[in-house]
Write an enzyme that holds these catalytic residues in place. Structure first.
Site, PDB file in Angstrom:
ATOM      1  NE  ARG A  20       0.155   0.367   3.542  1.00 45.83           N
ATOM      2  CZ  ARG A  20       1.522   0.634   5.099  1.00 45.83           C
ATOM      3  NH1 ARG A  20       0.464   0.816   5.888  1.00 45.83           N
ATOM      4  NH2 ARG A  20       2.260   0.420   4.549  1.00 45.83           N
ATOM      5  CG  HIS A  44      -1.714   3.523  -2.462  1.00 39.48           C
ATOM      6  ND1 HIS A  44      -1.794   3.704  -1.497  1.00 39.48           N
ATOM      7  CD2 HIS A  44      -0.369   3.407  -2.826  1.00 39.48           C
ATOM      8  CE1 HIS A  44      -0.584   2.911  -0.977  1.00 39.48           C
ATOM      9  NE2 HIS A  44      -0.011   2.995  -1.244  1.00 39.48           N
ATOM     10  NE  ARG A  66       1.053   4.579   1.729  1.00 44.09           N
ATOM     11  CZ  ARG A  66       1.474   4.221   3.096  1.00 44.09           C
ATOM     12  NH1 ARG A  66       0.358   4.701   4.428  1.00 44.09           N
ATOM     13  NH2 ARG A  66       2.652   3.603   3.536  1.00 44.09           N
ATOM     14  CG  HIS A  83       7.078   3.235   4.821  1.00 44.27           C
ATOM     15  ND1 HIS A  83       7.296   4.301   3.978  1.00 44.27           N
ATOM     16  CD2 HIS A  83       6.228   2.513   3.897  1.00 44.27           C
ATOM     17  CE1 HIS A  83       6.174   3.893   2.966  1.00 44.27           C
ATOM     18  NE2 HIS A  83       5.906   2.931   2.810  1.00 44.27           N
ATOM     19  CE1 TYR A 141       5.923   9.648  -1.657  1.00 45.21           C
ATOM     20  CE2 TYR A 141       6.534   8.391   0.534  1.00 45.21           C
ATOM     21  CZ  TYR A 141       5.583   7.628  -0.651  1.00 45.21           C
ATOM     22  OH  TYR A 141       4.795   7.290  -1.049  1.00 45.21           O
TER      23      TYR A 141
END
Length: 377
Positions: free
Chosen positions: A206, A314, A317, A340, A349
DNA sequence: CTTGCGACCCATGAGGGTAA
DNA sequence: TTACCCTCATGGGTCGCAAG
């Protein structure tokens, strides 16, 4: 007709009828007004008994204050697990009230807040002239939470916020980059930012993690980057470097070997000296400011690279995560890579990748059918 | 005047915890 | 399981200041 056992109706000297019942504390309660007929009195008793039984008896004197007054008091006194709202949340709620709820509904007395007016308000808010579906959903949820409290407090009988699905956010689809676009982006930025873009794309860090990165966190021999802290930018407070909120945020991520050379060059040229030195700093040696980076580095580079309008740093990412999924990363591996704590995001994803794969297979079949040319005209 | 920078603001995106 | 509520991070814009 059976005799009533609950409550009584009596005729007053005026000729009108008064309905009364005894509550469970033994107190005698009279109807707020008298009735023209005995039957009206009994109807009121029946309604009141039903409401009492379902725990929804409404004090007729309550709920006259405007929604704005009640809502502001709600934000001040709301307890979550015994504690007041966090400062940021209270601030956000006040802003949502001020900007989106009070202008339309603020002056309406609580008890006069109808489902229809809530529907009209929500329709306008989520419409094309509104701030967007996500914000509309957040404001709707706030209003619903406030009204839930009002119901619990017996100020209103029903929650007027009854629109199915209105509180659910449908976040907009994020753009997905191609490898060529990512490469074009890397070439479009100044040399100073090249390594940051590469790292963002290929490790999924991030922006807050990247700007807090120090030399000691980069192990180019082993090919890993350790995420130990992130920049916390809170309005009205000093910027600070703190550990990521969840333990899952602290992690070591493997760096794809092909960008190691760029990172070495970057460390030698731009990074602050010393193990504690920040890896990414501005031309004058200052740490990255999110806003300035977005508007002055990212935006022009994204345009030059031909990225879709509205692309964000972002999104790199997401790109990195999708590439990892494409190359067979397991859910657990994706979670680790992205920092996460829950598998939900990683699963997204993977699902996106599977859908893409299925679409590709379908397109291949369709192309084959078409080239056969045997279908009837 | 331009540019870099920081403070601040509102909007939006993401994710945790939990009661239903 | 899931919807709901809460929390916090990021995105992107404005404004003012000061250096060049």
């Amino acid at each position: 007709m059976s005799r009533r056992t609950w409550g009584t109706v009596r005729r007053l000297r005026s000729g009108r009828y008064q309905a009364r019942y005894t509550d469970d504390t033994g107190r005698q309660v009279s109807a707020p007004s008298t009735f023209a007929t005995k039957a009206d009195g009994y109807r009121w008793l029946a309604k009141t008994q039903t409401e009492l039984d379902s725990g929804r008896w409404i004090d007729p004197k309550a709920g006259k204050e405007p929604l704005q007054v009640y809502a502001e008091h709600w934000v001040e006194t709301r307890l979550v697990r015994g504690r007041p709202l966090a400062p940021r949340t209270a601030e956000l709620y006040r802003a949502q009230l001020k900007n989106h709820i009070v202008p339309s509904l603020g002056s309406t007395p609580l008890r006069q807040l109808e489902a229809s007016s809530v529907r009209a308000w929500y329709g306008k808010l989520s419409g094309p002239a509104g701030p967007g579906q996500v914000t509309a959903a957040k404001c709707y949820r706030l209003l619903r939470a406030i009204c839930t409290t009002a119901v619990d407090d017996n100020l209103i009988a029903r929650n007027p916020c009854s629109i199915r699905g209105a509180g659910q956010e449908r976040s907009s689809e994020r753009p997905m980059f191609t490898l060529a676009q990512v490469q074009a982006l890397v070439d479009a930025v100044e040399d100073r930012w090249r390594a940051l873009i590469l790292l963002a794309a290929w490790t999924g860090l991030r922006i807050g993690e990247l700007s807090a990165l120090r030399r000691e966190h980069l192990d180019l021999k082993a090919g890993t980057v350790s995420v130990k802290s992130a920049v916390i930018d809170v309005i009205g407070q000093e910027r600070s470097y703190g550990p990521p909120k969840s333990a899952a945020g602290r992690r070591a991520v493997a760096i794809p070997p092909h960008i190691i050379g760029d990172l070495e060059h970057h460390l030698a040229t731009y990074a602050q000296p010393g193990a504690h030195g920040l890896v990414f700093v501005g031309p004058k040696g200052g740490p990255i400011r999110r806003n300035n980076f977005a508007s002055r580095v990212w935006a022009p580079a994204a345009e030059a690279a031909g990225l879709p309008a509205g692309s964000h740093l972002h999104d790199l990412r997401g790109w990195g995560a999708t590439v990892a999924a494409r190359h067979g990363a397991t859910t657990r591996e994706l979670m680790h890579r992205l920092g996460h704590a829950s598998p939900a995001a990683a699963l997204r994803y993977q699902r996106a990748e599977q859908e893409r794969d299925a679409a590709l297979a379908a397109a291949m079949s369709a192309a084959l059918r078409h080239s056969d040319g045997t279908t009837s005209a």
